[in-house]
Design an enzyme around this catalytic site. Structure first.
Site, PDB file in Angstrom:
ATOM      1  N   LYS A   1       3.275   5.435   6.365  1.00 15.21           N
ATOM      2  CA  LYS A   1       2.890   5.653   4.966  1.00 15.21           C
ATOM      3  C   LYS A   1       1.393   5.974   4.882  1.00 15.21           C
ATOM      4  CE  LYS A   1       2.532   5.691   0.498  1.00 15.21           C
ATOM      5  NZ  LYS A   1       1.973   4.624  -0.270  1.00 15.21           N
TER       6      LYS A   1
ATOM      7  N   GLY B   1       4.738   6.987  -6.392  1.00 11.68           N
ATOM      8  CA  GLY B   1       4.191   6.405  -7.615  1.00 11.68           C
ATOM      9  C   GLY B   1       5.276   5.784  -8.482  1.00 11.68           C
TER      10      GLY B   1
ATOM     11  N   ALA C   1      -1.867  -5.453  -3.114  1.00 15.38           N
ATOM     12  CA  ALA C   1      -2.003  -5.556  -1.660  1.00 15.38           C
ATOM     13  C   ALA C   1      -3.182  -6.467  -1.299  1.00 15.38           C
ATOM     14  CB  ALA C   1      -2.206  -4.166  -1.058  1.00 15.38           C
TER      15      ALA C   1
ATOM     16  N   LYS D   1      -8.682   5.281  -3.084  1.00 18.55           N
ATOM     17  CA  LYS D   1      -8.317   3.864  -3.032  1.00 18.55           C
ATOM     18  C   LYS D   1      -8.334   3.317  -1.612  1.00 18.55           C
ATOM     19  CE  LYS D   1      -4.524   3.418  -5.449  1.00 18.55           C
ATOM     20  NZ  LYS D   1      -3.465   2.937  -6.356  1.00 18.55           N
TER      21      LYS D   1
ATOM     22  N   HIS E   1       0.932   9.475   5.964  1.00 21.26           N
ATOM     23  CA  HIS E   1       1.417  10.301   4.844  1.00 21.26           C
ATOM     24  C   HIS E   1       0.295  10.482   3.813  1.00 21.26           C
ATOM     25  CE1 HIS E   1       2.698  10.428   0.648  1.00 21.26           C
ATOM     26  NE2 HIS E   1       3.695  11.195   1.019  1.00 21.26           N
ATOM     27  N   ASN E   2      -0.347   9.398   3.457  1.00 21.50           N
ATOM     28  CA  ASN E   2      -1.420   9.489   2.460  1.00 21.50           C
ATOM     29  C   ASN E   2      -2.604  10.290   2.980  1.00 21.50           C
ATOM     30  OD1 ASN E   2       0.280   7.710   1.106  1.00 21.50           O
ATOM     31  ND2 ASN E   2      -1.407   6.537   0.256  1.00 21.50           N
TER      32      ASN E   2
ATOM     33  N   GLU F   1      -1.744  13.775   2.687  1.00 24.39           N
ATOM     34  CA  GLU F   1      -1.842  14.089   1.251  1.00 24.39           C
ATOM     35  C   GLU F   1      -3.298  14.425   0.877  1.00 24.39           C
ATOM     36  OE1 GLU F   1       0.012  10.988  -1.213  1.00 24.39           O
ATOM     37  OE2 GLU F   1      -1.809  10.983  -2.427  1.00 24.39           O
TER      38      GLU F   1
ATOM     39  N   SER G   1       6.532   5.729  -1.325  1.00 25.02           N
ATOM     40  CA  SER G   1       5.690   6.772  -1.887  1.00 25.02           C
ATOM     41  C   SER G   1       6.352   7.425  -3.081  1.00 25.02           C
ATOM     42  CB  SER G   1       5.389   7.846  -0.839  1.00 25.02           C
ATOM     43  OG  SER G   1       4.578   8.856  -1.427  1.00 25.02           O
TER      44      SER G   1
HETATM   45  P1  NDP Z   1      -0.738  -3.971  -8.958  1.00 25.64           P
HETATM   46  O1  NDP Z   1      -1.207  -3.547  -7.633  1.00 25.64           O
HETATM   47  O2  NDP Z   1      -1.555  -3.687 -10.146  1.00 25.64           O
HETATM   48  O3  NDP Z   1      -0.451  -5.546  -8.881  1.00 25.64           O
HETATM   49  C1  NDP Z   1      -0.045  -6.280 -10.028  1.00 25.64           C
HETATM   50  C2  NDP Z   1       1.048  -7.240  -9.654  1.00 25.64           C
HETATM   51  O4  NDP Z   1       0.617  -8.158  -8.636  1.00 25.64           O
HETATM   52  C3  NDP Z   1       1.467  -8.094 -10.842  1.00 25.64           C
HETATM   53  O5  NDP Z   1       2.857  -8.306 -10.776  1.00 25.64           O
HETATM   54  C4  NDP Z   1       0.676  -9.367 -10.603  1.00 25.64           C
HETATM   55  O6  NDP Z   1       1.234 -10.490 -11.239  1.00 25.64           O
HETATM   56  C5  NDP Z   1       0.803  -9.483  -9.114  1.00 25.64           C
HETATM   57  N1  NDP Z   1      -0.194 -10.359  -8.524  1.00 25.64           N
HETATM   58  C6  NDP Z   1      -1.518 -10.138  -8.402  1.00 25.64           C
HETATM   59  N2  NDP Z   1      -2.123 -11.177  -7.798  1.00 25.64           N
HETATM   60  C7  NDP Z   1      -1.157 -12.078  -7.519  1.00 25.64           C
HETATM   61  C8  NDP Z   1      -1.141 -13.345  -6.892  1.00 25.64           C
HETATM   62  N3  NDP Z   1      -2.270 -13.881  -6.373  1.00 25.64           N
HETATM   63  N4  NDP Z   1       0.014 -13.992  -6.792  1.00 25.64           N
HETATM   64  C9  NDP Z   1       1.149 -13.455  -7.280  1.00 25.64           C
HETATM   65  N5  NDP Z   1       1.208 -12.268  -7.870  1.00 25.64           N
HETATM   66  C10 NDP Z   1       0.067 -11.567  -7.990  1.00 25.64           C
HETATM   67  O7  NDP Z   1       0.746  -3.426  -9.219  1.00 25.64           O
HETATM   68  P2  NDP Z   1       1.417  -1.996  -8.949  1.00 25.64           P
HETATM   69  O8  NDP Z   1       2.790  -2.098  -9.494  1.00 25.64           O
HETATM   70  O9  NDP Z   1       0.544  -0.868  -9.369  1.00 25.64           O
HETATM   71  O10 NDP Z   1       1.483  -1.918  -7.356  1.00 25.64           O
HETATM   72  C11 NDP Z   1       2.185  -2.872  -6.599  1.00 25.64           C
HETATM   73  C12 NDP Z   1       2.015  -2.559  -5.135  1.00 25.64           C
HETATM   74  O11 NDP Z   1       2.552  -1.266  -4.879  1.00 25.64           O
HETATM   75  C13 NDP Z   1       0.562  -2.506  -4.656  1.00 25.64           C
HETATM   76  O12 NDP Z   1       0.493  -3.004  -3.354  1.00 25.64           O
HETATM   77  C14 NDP Z   1       0.248  -1.037  -4.667  1.00 25.64           C
HETATM   78  O13 NDP Z   1      -0.785  -0.699  -3.779  1.00 25.64           O
HETATM   79  C15 NDP Z   1       1.583  -0.459  -4.245  1.00 25.64           C
HETATM   80  N6  NDP Z   1       1.832   0.910  -4.634  1.00 25.64           N
HETATM   81  C16 NDP Z   1       1.449   1.380  -5.846  1.00 25.64           C
HETATM   82  C17 NDP Z   1       1.698   2.685  -6.218  1.00 25.64           C
HETATM   83  C18 NDP Z   1       1.297   3.152  -7.557  1.00 25.64           C
HETATM   84  O14 NDP Z   1       1.453   4.366  -7.818  1.00 25.64           O
HETATM   85  N7  NDP Z   1       0.827   2.300  -8.432  1.00 25.64           N
HETATM   86  C19 NDP Z   1       2.377   3.621  -5.310  1.00 25.64           C
HETATM   87  C20 NDP Z   1       2.822   3.014  -4.103  1.00 25.64           C
HETATM   88  C21 NDP Z   1       2.527   1.722  -3.783  1.00 25.64           C
HETATM   89  P3  NDP Z   1       0.746 -10.908 -12.741  1.00 25.64           P
HETATM   90  O15 NDP Z   1       1.542 -10.031 -13.663  1.00 25.64           O
HETATM   91  O16 NDP Z   1       1.123 -12.338 -12.853  1.00 25.64           O
HETATM   92  O17 NDP Z   1      -0.718 -10.658 -12.812  1.00 25.64           O
END
Ligand code: NDP
Length: 476
Positions: free
Chosen positions: A182, A130, A76, A260, A185-186, A189, A128
């Site tokens: 959302k 995870g 994000a 977070k 919701h958090n 939570e 939501s």
């Molecule tokens: P991360 O938040 O760890 O993000 C990693 C991903 O983002 C990778 O695919 C990475 O690509 C990409 N990325 C980072 N910087 C860039 C950039 N500048 N340009 C293009 N791609 C980029 O991944 P998560 O899967 O944990 O979460 C994804 C989203 O979902 C986030 O917004 C998070 O807040 C949200 N979320 C997460 C939950 C969880 O439980 N983890 C639950 C609900 C929502 P690369 O592989 O090339 O580095």
């Protein structure tokens, strides 16, 4: 192109969402900034369904059927903007960009307006549950235009969690509404977790019970009104033993809770829209206090402790009191959160059906619980309900637990056990039901030092008293 949906950003969340789409029979275009993640997804999970992997964003976009539906699931903030900027020149009018990351809703409002200029739909959606939820069925809260929901909605509903066959996904409202909901919701939570933690602490300090014994109490509670994912995992955690030391796992975990940021956003917004979400705020501040290491060290050293042990005479009655106090406090925290949604809907011009929000939170997400059915029913009885607590079901539920709630909050205060969410929820209850509040005195003080004026209980108008002069009253 032939893919019905695309996912860019294949870390844990994006990868699992892509697999979920594929398992539901959709052909899924997949892309990640660095190709390794795309390659490993297809290599390890190709058997889940049809994936079309692309190395470049251009190929990825070209592999999608029109109108294109691109789910962005990256980190994000800045990364989301970077990916959107890369997508815009590749997309065509009517295409849909879905941001399924944890965006802050003002960013979503800004992005939606920007993409509209390009003839694109932008759907900020809360997801939501995870990684587990993303794979097996999350709760999904999409915003954006109703028009985009017509084609996107059925796909999202397909992959969402189901409770009694009903999808945990519905259209929330325009632009940032999905991410807003959302966020709340958090926040809820946070409140729910803190209330459960306080109940645990009260049982521990009141009964001198072990973590495992309290785990059994929570498992028992999970068969009644409190039945929920959070109570269930709490029972599990409390019964878990650390393999290394043989101690209760909870006792070897450092007592500093991290965050977070979504709880903080919720509290900040509560201040913006003027809704007292005290349960969420106390929960967020309790995490801050736990992490205030120098303050806690100074406090431990300087402030006298409570001298005696809490003497509970009737253990079973105490356990039941804590259960009733927990349920009542929980109802308050949810009531406040739904109030915040109502106030924000007015502020940001969203038409949010609060009963539907409770419905889509019944499965997939962290606060999933049977209890949410009661909230849906309350808003079905009265869609404009000004106070969830005032719904007859909740009024009865809270009133029957009221003596227990007061005993527990009083006991906590007398015995030096911090229970900020329990006690602030009770204070809210007493405040919101009061005939008359000392706010009258606050208004009088404001008029005294700042000529801020006041209204009278007995006639219309706005008044000011000449406090520094002859104390006559004049209409302002
Ligand atoms: P991360 O938040 O760890 O993000 C990693 C991903 O983002 C990778 O695919 C990475 O690509 C990409 N990325 C980072 N910087 C860039 C950039 N500048 N340009 C293009 N791609 C980029 O991944 P998560 O899967 O944990 O979460 C994804 C989203 O979902 C986030 O917004 C998070 O807040 C949200 N979320 C997460 C939950 C969880 O439980 N983890 C639950 C609900 C929502 P690369 O592989 O090339 O580095």
């Amino acid at each position: 192109g032939t893919a019905q949906i695309g996912v860019t950003g294949l870390a844990v969340m994006g990868r699992n969402l892509a697999r979920n789409f594929a398992r539901h029979g959709y052909t899924v275009a997949v892309h990640n900034r660095s190709f390794a993640k795309t390659g490993s997804l297809v290599a390890e999970h190709g058997s889940d369904g049809e994936f079309i992997p692309s190395e470049t964003m251009a190929d990825f976009v070209a592999s999608l059927e029109r109108p294109r539906k691109v789910v962005v699931m990256v980190k994000a903030g800045g990364p989301t903007d970077a990916v959107i900027d890369e997508l815009i020149p590749l997309l065509e009018e009517g295409d849909i960009v879905v941001d399924a990351g944890n965006a802050h809703f003002p960013d979503t409002i800004r992005r939606e307006a920007a993409l509209k200029e390009h003839g694109l739909h932008f759907v900020g959606t809360g997801v939501s549950g995870g990684e587990e939820g993303a794979l097996n069925g999350p709760s999904i809260m999409p915003g954006g235009t109703p028009e985009s929901y017509e084609s996107l909605g059925p796909i999202l509903e397909d992959i969402s969690a189901k409770v009694d066959g009903v999808p945990c996904c519905t259209y929330v409202g325009s632009d940032g509404a999905g991410h807003f909901v959302k966020m709340v919701h958090n926040g809820i939570e946070y409140a729910d977790m803190q209330l459960i933690a306080e109940a645990y602490d009260l049982l521990r300090q009141g009964l001198g019970a072990t973590a495992a014994e309290i785990g059994e109490i929570f498992a028992q509670w999970n068969t009644g009104d409190l039945e929920s994912f959070l109570i269930e995992i709490t029972a599990d955690v409390l019964q878990h033993v650390d393999a290394e030391t043989g101690k209760a796992f909870v006792d070897i975990v450092l007592d500093q809770a991290e965050q977070k940021g979504t709880g903080r956003w919720t509290v900040q917004n509560g201040l913006d829209v003027g809704v007292p979400i005290t349960g969420i705020a106390e929960a967020t501040f309790a995490r801050s206090l736990s992490g205030s290491v120098p303050q806690r060290a100074a406090g431990r050293a300087a402030l006298p402790a409570h001298a005696q042990e809490w003497e509970v005479k009737d253990r079973d009655a105490f356990v039941e009191d804590v259960r009733l106090a927990l349920y009542a406090s929980k109802v308050v925290a949810y009531s406040q959160g739904f109030d915040q949604i109502a106030a924000a809907a007015v502020e940001y011009d969203w038409a949010i059906d609060r009963g539907a929000m409770a419905r889509i939170w019944r499965g997939g997400c962290i606060i999933r619980a049977r209890f949410l059915d009661r909230i849906t029913e309350a808003y079905e009885r009265d869609g404009d309900l000004p106070l969830l607590l005032a719904d007859p079901y909740f009024t009865d539920a809270v009133a029957s637990g009221l003596p227990a709630w007061r005993r527990i909050v009083a006991g906590a205060a007398q015995n030096g056990v911090p229970a900020p969410a329990f006690s602030s929820s009770l204070a809210y209850y007493d405040g919101v039901r009061a005939e008359r509040l000392p706010a009258a005195l606050v208004q009088a003080q404001r008029d005294f030092f700042g000529a801020h004026t006041y209204k009278r209980v007995d006639r219309e108008g706005t008044f000011h008293t000449e406090w520094s002069g002859d104390r006559t009253e004049a209409e302002a």
